[in-house]
Design a protein around this motif. Structure first.
Motif, mmCIF file in Angstrom:
data_model
loop_
_atom_site.group_PDB
_atom_site.id
_atom_site.type_symbol
_atom_site.label_atom_id
_atom_site.label_comp_id
_atom_site.label_asym_id
_atom_site.label_seq_id
_atom_site.Cartn_x
_atom_site.Cartn_y
_atom_site.Cartn_z
ATOM 1 N N MET A 1 0.951 -1.141 -0.069
ATOM 2 C CA MET A 1 0.037 -0.154 -0.182
ATOM 3 C C MET A 1 0.861 1.430 -0.030
ATOM 4 S SD MET A 1 -3.351 1.064 0.070
ATOM 5 C CE MET A 1 -3.930 2.581 0.335
ATOM 6 N N THR A 2 0.709 1.910 -1.154
ATOM 7 C CA THR A 2 1.565 3.278 -1.208
ATOM 8 C C THR A 2 1.062 4.278 -0.507
ATOM 9 O OG1 THR A 2 1.990 2.561 -3.421
ATOM 10 C CG2 THR A 2 2.587 4.812 -2.706
ATOM 11 N N ALA A 3 1.834 5.068 0.216
ATOM 12 C CA ALA A 3 1.382 5.993 1.295
ATOM 13 C C ALA A 3 1.421 7.235 0.563
ATOM 14 C CB ALA A 3 2.534 6.228 2.412
ATOM 15 N N HIS A 4 0.302 7.947 0.523
ATOM 16 C CA HIS A 4 0.085 9.251 -0.041
ATOM 17 C C HIS A 4 -0.245 10.146 0.865
ATOM 18 C CE1 HIS A 4 -0.284 7.453 -3.866
ATOM 19 N NE2 HIS A 4 -1.371 6.876 -3.441
ATOM 20 N N LEU A 5 -0.255 11.565 0.628
ATOM 21 C CA LEU A 5 -0.744 12.836 1.583
ATOM 22 C C LEU A 5 -1.513 13.467 0.570
ATOM 23 C CD1 LEU A 5 -0.939 13.949 4.389
ATOM 24 C CD2 LEU A 5 0.993 15.498 3.536
ATOM 25 N N LEU A 6 -2.866 13.079 0.568
ATOM 26 C CA LEU A 6 -3.681 13.833 -0.124
ATOM 27 C C LEU A 6 -4.380 14.974 0.761
ATOM 28 C CD1 LEU A 6 -5.311 10.872 -2.289
ATOM 29 C CD2 LEU A 6 -3.409 12.359 -2.671
ATOM 30 N N CYS A 7 -4.802 14.512 2.030
ATOM 31 C CA CYS A 7 -5.420 15.419 2.852
ATOM 32 C C CYS A 7 -4.933 14.977 4.568
ATOM 33 C CB CYS A 7 -7.027 15.332 2.795
ATOM 34 S SG CYS A 7 -7.765 13.709 3.260
ATOM 35 N N VAL A 8 -5.058 15.938 5.416
ATOM 36 C CA VAL A 8 -4.830 15.744 6.686
ATOM 37 C C VAL A 8 -5.516 14.300 7.110
ATOM 38 C CG1 VAL A 8 -4.712 16.370 9.049
ATOM 39 C CG2 VAL A 8 -4.186 17.856 7.029
ATOM 40 N N ASP A 9 -6.617 14.030 6.800
ATOM 41 C CA ASP A 9 -7.294 12.932 7.369
ATOM 42 C C ASP A 9 -6.514 11.556 7.052
ATOM 43 O OD1 ASP A 9 -9.399 14.172 8.547
ATOM 44 O OD2 ASP A 9 -10.775 13.895 7.194
ATOM 45 N N ASP A 10 -5.790 11.754 6.084
ATOM 46 C CA ASP A 10 -5.098 10.308 5.445
ATOM 47 C C ASP A 10 -4.075 10.043 6.409
ATOM 48 O OD1 ASP A 10 -6.179 10.360 3.059
ATOM 49 O OD2 ASP A 10 -4.331 10.940 1.936
ATOM 50 N N PRO A 13 -4.599 11.110 13.459
ATOM 51 C CA PRO A 13 -4.083 11.835 14.705
ATOM 52 C C PRO A 13 -2.633 11.221 15.006
ATOM 53 C CG PRO A 13 -6.460 11.325 15.287
ATOM 54 C CD PRO A 13 -6.107 10.588 14.051
ATOM 55 N N ASP A 14 -2.646 10.063 14.896
ATOM 56 C CA ASP A 14 -1.311 9.273 15.075
ATOM 57 C C ASP A 14 -0.180 9.745 14.261
ATOM 58 O OD1 ASP A 14 -2.206 8.184 17.265
ATOM 59 O OD2 ASP A 14 -2.481 6.131 16.335
ATOM 60 N N GLY A 15 -0.594 9.766 12.840
ATOM 61 C CA GLY A 15 0.271 10.120 11.852
ATOM 62 C C GLY A 15 0.530 11.724 11.848
ATOM 63 N N VAL A 16 -0.525 12.423 12.047
ATOM 64 C CA VAL A 16 -0.017 14.088 12.403
ATOM 65 C C VAL A 16 0.854 14.409 13.404
ATOM 66 C CG1 VAL A 16 -1.042 16.197 13.154
ATOM 67 C CG2 VAL A 16 -2.375 14.741 11.704
ATOM 68 N N GLU A 17 0.706 13.475 14.580
ATOM 69 C CA GLU A 17 1.686 13.420 15.710
ATOM 70 C C GLU A 17 3.024 12.929 15.343
ATOM 71 O OE1 GLU A 17 2.606 14.990 18.639
ATOM 72 O OE2 GLU A 17 0.378 15.093 18.353
ATOM 73 N N VAL A 300 7.344 15.226 5.791
ATOM 74 C CA VAL A 300 6.214 14.435 5.323
ATOM 75 C C VAL A 300 6.720 13.454 4.329
ATOM 76 C CG1 VAL A 300 4.473 14.913 3.665
ATOM 77 C CG2 VAL A 300 4.384 16.302 5.547
ATOM 78 N N LEU A 301 8.060 14.048 3.569
ATOM 79 C CA LEU A 301 8.614 13.186 2.565
ATOM 80 C C LEU A 301 9.345 11.956 3.426
ATOM 81 C CD1 LEU A 301 10.304 15.910 0.124
ATOM 82 C CD2 LEU A 301 8.311 14.455 -0.276
ATOM 83 N N PHE A 302 9.993 12.220 4.342
ATOM 84 C CA PHE A 302 10.614 11.154 4.829
ATOM 85 C C PHE A 302 9.666 10.148 5.558
ATOM 86 C CE2 PHE A 302 12.446 9.354 8.758
ATOM 87 C CZ PHE A 302 13.489 8.713 8.392
ATOM 88 N N HIS A 303 8.461 10.793 6.128
ATOM 89 C CA HIS A 303 7.507 9.778 6.550
ATOM 90 C C HIS A 303 6.723 9.042 5.594
ATOM 91 C CE1 HIS A 303 3.965 8.743 9.604
ATOM 92 N NE2 HIS A 303 3.295 9.103 8.461
ATOM 93 N N LEU A 304 6.627 9.368 4.212
ATOM 94 C CA LEU A 304 5.911 8.661 3.226
ATOM 95 C C LEU A 304 6.942 7.668 2.781
ATOM 96 C CD1 LEU A 304 3.762 11.369 1.348
ATOM 97 C CD2 LEU A 304 3.111 9.762 2.895
#
Lengths: 317, 432
Positions: A1-10, A13-17, A300-304
């Motif tokens: 499953m490729t990780a995208h960042l399309l919206c904050v909901d993606d 809360p854990d991912g934002v943190e 973000v780039l590192f996370h994805l």
């Protein structure tokens, strides 16, 4: 499953943190004599901007370079699309070059979702750098990071945030409402009815039409840019009238509670949504937002693009 | 009747459906007309079509089809569109005039009529109300009516100018034609590309309010009263529009209207993934509007299901959501969606009423009679109401692929279609 960042909901809360925590490390990298780490060496990050944007594009490209990724940049005028050029063909051509992430900005809402659908199975991560009036998730993340670092509370939990101005046409507002609410802030939209979306069903926020009524209780006063063309659409009578009701002038700024922040996604219209002298007050953290933008985009780039099995962050290879 | 085809066809073993009711009977077609309907029709050299388990009724009539010819042949042609129509059970379609050039002159009417002459269904050519559909000057309606045009519309846009619409209605009165309106007040719609509501707000997509449609319905109901002319409302999509027409009919005005299969099955929520297959005009609406459209079809307010079959080539639909052209395919899925959307599994008469004799009567076509009896035109549609099938966009007969139902399982399928006595579809296969 490729990780995208399309919206904050993606991210959730854990991912934002996780991204905000990573941002601390990236800020530290930025302070080094040589602000560069090999974390994404050999990876290719492409920016595909169908809409002019200096700061977001430079911010992403700087972020990618500081992580040692190779960067490519496609600048496409919107007119080419209007002539019927297929977005899909462009994207599949770029994908065929062998890339890892596609950072996309487009004047039409939803384009990053279309790209993600066409790139399914390719392993390319799509990062939304702003789509139409819809979402601008990295702006929301850098704003959340800025509030966390600049406000004495050290967290958004329980903060009262007012988002003032043209919410209807703002991707920044849409991303921020959901991001700030996710982090525990209580959000109030402040705008005339003509600059609000037709429906706020399901939006985690309140609405006020009178800035003077709410300004004394805002921990964060977030001002949105007013585009000139809103006047011709009869959404507000004039810039002067807008400033009269919704501009943050000195008198209003002085009514903000102690420690409150004034924020703006830029570029600012001095004298319209913000008075010149207010933009230069210490509580106006507008340049801090820009500075944090690079670190957040690195995070973000590192996370994805990296999947640390043990959750440990290794920036230095 | 195509050369070499059987002149006698026996549709055997089905339940015959018409205005009179539903009854077990075989139907013999000979030389383009129904020759016999009954229990013991002798085969006598006729080609036999098995209709076991099926409803055998009059051919379906679509008041609203975009065949794209001339000008947009990459999206559809009269030939491919009529093949899609035949596969969907339609024996007559009304070709919309928003072609390039628009059907606003005798030359273009003749061109489309000539293309239709060899099509797999009857192509009724409609004409534009105004020159180039620009809403400024009246098209030569009398001349076009003389050529056989029965319906005029600027479809794709509504006639914005109330005075011009009034004049069009008055001028057309003695011509015995129907003026049909695409109801959309441009100023209020303000370029909105989906329904204005919770979804457009969250998605950041410019919306158009339901009232942009309702305002023009309201105006034209008023103009129908003023002029005494007939008005047909195309693809109504909102609860308010349905209410307005219900009231107008109650007050005795000569108004009729249609609704599409997609407005009775889909809602604006379907747009949330920005899939341009769901971009259509009028836009998909919330569930309350969809339910009102269903209710209007069931209580007789809405006269007909019309497909608004609107083919667009793949490239056009791969643009961003707000730049992709609105429209979706409809001909090959309309019957199953009507059957399922309205729950008509036990009511074949209503299904055929909404898709055959009621739309025919809007235009005053012979099929308005809705009788399956000797002497009736042999335009027939055989439906297997029990068959389940999955919509495969790649296998549609249309030149385009823009169906929002790709991959969806539907119930009810057209098994055979007979057009002017010729079996154009046998066992779900087009014969030419």
């Amino acid at each position: 499953m490729t990780a995208h960042l399309l919206c904050v909901d993606d991210l959730g809360p854990d991912g934002v943190e996780a991204v905000l925590k990573l941002t601390d490390s990236m800020v530290e990298v930025g302070r080094r004599d040589i602000p560069k780490v090999p974390a994404l060496r050999g990876r290719t990050v492409v920016s595909l901007f169908y809409e002019d944007s200096t700061r977001t594009r430079l911010s992403f490209e700087t972020a990618a370079k500081r992580l040692s990724a190779d960067t490519m940049s496609f600048s496409v005028s919107t007119s080419a699309v209007k002539k019927g050029e297929s977005l899909r063909d462009t994207v599949l051509t770029i994908e065929a070059m062998g890339i890892d992430a596609l950072v996309v900005r487009h004047a039409s809402s939803g384009v990053p979702w279309q790209l993600a659908a066409w790139l399914a199975g390719s392993g390319v991560s799509v990062v939304n750098a702003g789509d139409g009036w819809h979402e601008h998730p990295t702006q929301a993340l850098l704003d959340a990071y800025t509030i966390r670092n600049e406000h004495k509370a050290g967290s958004l939990e329980g903060l009262r945030v007012g988002i003032v101005g043209d919410v209807k046409h703002s991707r920044v507002a849409r991303s921020n409402v959901f991001c700030f609410a996710m982090l525990g802030a209580s959000v109030t939209l402040v705008a005339p009815p003509t600059l609000l979306p037709a429906s706020l069903d399901g939006w985690p926020c309140d609405v006020a039409h009178d800035l003077d009524e709410v300004v004394g209780e805002l921990d964060v006063c977030y001002l949105l840019r007013l585009q000139q063309e809103r006047m011709t659409e009869a959404l507000v009578p004039s810039l002067r009238e807008y400033a009269f009701s919704y501009g943050l002038d000195l008198a209003r700024a002085q009514r903000l509670p102690a420690g409150a922040l004034v924020m703006h996604p830029g570029p600012i219209n001095r004298g319209v949504e913000i008075a010149p002298e207010v933009a230069d007050l210490p509580c106006a953290v507008i340049t801090r937002q820009v500075a944090n933008g690079v670190a957040v985009r690195m995070a973000v780039l590192f996370h994805l693009l990296t999947a640390p099995a043990d959750g440990e962050v290794r920036l230095d290879g | 009747m195509a050369e070499g085809g059987p002149s006698r066809v026996l549709l055997r073993g089905g339940a015959v459906v018409d205005r009179g009711g539903v009854r077990r009977a075989d139907v013999l077609v000979d030389s383009g007309v129904v020759a016999a309907v009954g229990d013991d029709v002798p085969i006598d050299g006729a080609a036999v079509l098995d209709c076991g388990g099926c409803w055998v009724g009059p051919g379906l009539v679509d008041l609203h089809t975009h065949l794209r010819q001339p000008g947009r042949e990459e999206a559809e042609t009269v030939e491919t569109g009529s093949r899609a129509a035949a596969l969907g059970g339609f024996t007559t379609v009304v070709a919309m005039p928003n072609t390039t050039p628009a059907i606003d002159s005798a030359a273009v009417v003749r061109e489309v009529m000539a293309l239709g002459a060899t099509a797999l269904c009857t192509v009724e050519v409609s004409g534009a109300i105004t020159v180039d559909r620009a809403g400024e000057r009246l098209a030569p309606m009398a001349e076009l009516a003389r050529l056989g045009v029965r319906l005029f519309t600027d479809d794709g846009t509504g006639v914005q100018d109330g005075r011009l619409m009034r004049r069009a209605l008055e001028y057309a009165l003695p011509l015995g034609v129907v003026l049909a309106q695409h109801c959309e007040d441009d100023a209020l719609a303000a370029g909105g590309v989906m329904h204005e509501g919770a979804w457009s707000s969250r998605m950041g997509v410019p919306g158009q309010p339901a009232e942009a449609e309702e305002l023009m319905v309201m105006r034209d109901v008023t103009l129908a009263r003023l002029t005494g002319a007939r008005v047909h409302f195309q693809h109504l999509s909102t609860a308010g529009s349905v209410d307005l027409v219900r009231l107008a009919k109650r007050s005795g005005l000569a108004v009729t209207c249609e609704a599409t299969p997609h407005h009775l099955t889909l809602t604006d929520e379907a747009c949330q993934g920005y899939d341009t297959a769901f971009r259509v005009n009028p836009p998909l609406r919330p569930a309350a509007d969809r339910d009102a459209v269903r209710a209007g079809l069931l209580d007789g307010t809405i006269d007909a299901v019309a497909t608004d079959h609107a083919p667009h080539d793949q490239e056009a639909k791969e643009r961003p959501f707000d730049q992709a052209p609105p429209g979706m395919l409809g001909l090959e899925t309309a019957m199953a969606l009507t059957l399922g959307g309205l729950g008509l599994g036990d009511d074949p008469q209503r299904l055929f009423a909404l898709l055959s004799w009621q739309p025919a009567s809007v235009l005053g076509l012979p099929a308005a009679a809705g009788v399956m009896a000797p002497g009736a035109p042999a335009d027939l549609c055989v439906i297997d109401p029990g068959e389940r099938w999955v919509v495969d966009a790649g296998r549609l007969a249309s030149r385009s692929r823009n169906t929002p139902y790709a991959g969806m399982e539907l119930q009810g399928r057209v098994r055979h279609t007979v057009h002017c006595g010729e079996p154009v579809v046998i066992d779900q296969e087009a014969q030419r």
